[in-house]
Enzyme design. Structure first.
Site, PDB file in Angstrom:
ATOM      1  N   SER A  72      43.383  42.034  42.738  1.00 50.86           N
ATOM      2  CA  SER A  72      44.413  42.185  41.717  1.00 50.86           C
ATOM      3  C   SER A  72      44.958  40.811  41.363  1.00 50.86           C
ATOM      4  O   SER A  72      44.888  39.884  42.176  1.00 50.86           O
ATOM      5  CB  SER A  72      45.547  43.051  42.268  1.00 50.86           C
ATOM      6  OG  SER A  72      46.674  43.032  41.409  1.00 50.86           O
ATOM      7  N   TYR A  85      51.769  44.998  49.533  1.00 51.63           N
ATOM      8  CA  TYR A  85      50.686  45.202  48.566  1.00 51.63           C
ATOM      9  C   TYR A  85      50.133  43.859  48.082  1.00 51.63           C
ATOM     10  O   TYR A  85      48.928  43.629  48.098  1.00 51.63           O
ATOM     11  CB  TYR A  85      51.158  46.036  47.364  1.00 51.63           C
ATOM     12  CG  TYR A  85      50.083  46.137  46.311  1.00 51.63           C
ATOM     13  CD1 TYR A  85      48.983  46.961  46.513  1.00 51.63           C
ATOM     14  CD2 TYR A  85      50.137  45.374  45.142  1.00 51.63           C
ATOM     15  CE1 TYR A  85      47.963  47.033  45.562  1.00 51.63           C
ATOM     16  CE2 TYR A  85      49.134  45.445  44.200  1.00 51.63           C
ATOM     17  CZ  TYR A  85      48.051  46.277  44.418  1.00 51.63           C
ATOM     18  OH  TYR A  85      47.037  46.334  43.484  1.00 51.63           O
TER      19      TYR A  85
END
Length: 155
Positions: A72, A85
């Site tokens: 990401s 995360y």
């Protein structure tokens, strides 16, 4: 176990895509439970690591294979209220870059896909629909196509 099933059935894995993962939001100290964060680490870090630990040696032995690890854009910035995360995605990116270098000359490639916010169920599941990051999402089919094409080229 997936690896054992593949071996038992004689299935050769030529392309492996690690795309499992989930996020979540909340202050690390006050809102996120230990269980939530350890579950995220297990899915986002431990699972892809275990899968490649099993499948990569076979790919290297035969001199061919392609891996796409989905990370990401969160991997390259701090993530207040999503600390674990963002950190898991930083692991995936750094680990993939390391493997890319280690595998040079083996016939096996590792590609890292680092999408931004996409129009999937991720934001809703992670409680992120009201965040600025998900105000302008992109369609996942184009991201998937770009990732696949990059992997096939060995980028």
């Amino acid at each position: 176990m997936i690896y054992d099933t593949c071996k038992k059935n004689g299935w050769q894995i030529d392309i492996l895509i690690n795309n499992a993962g989930f996020g979540g939001q909340g202050d690390f100290t006050r809102e996120r439970s230990m269980e939530q964060d350890l579950s995220m680490i297990a899915v986002n870090i431990e699972t892809p690591t275990r899968i490649l630990k099993l499948f990569l040696p076979d790919m290297v032995k035969r001199g061919s294979g392609k891996v796409l690890n989905v990370s990401s854009t969160a991997a390259v910035m701090p993530g207040p209220l999503q600390a674990v995360y963002y950190t898991t995605k930083a692991y995936v990116t750094s680990w993939s870059n390391s493997l890319w270098r280690e595998l040079k000359g083996t016939g096996v490639t590792v590609t890292t896909l680092m999408p931004g916010a996409m129009d999937t169920g991720f934001a809703k599941t992670g409680g992120l629909t009201d965040t600025k990051a998900f105000a302008h999402t992109v369609k996942p089919d184009k991201v998937a196509e770009d990732g696949y094409n990059g992997m096939m080229k060995g980028d």
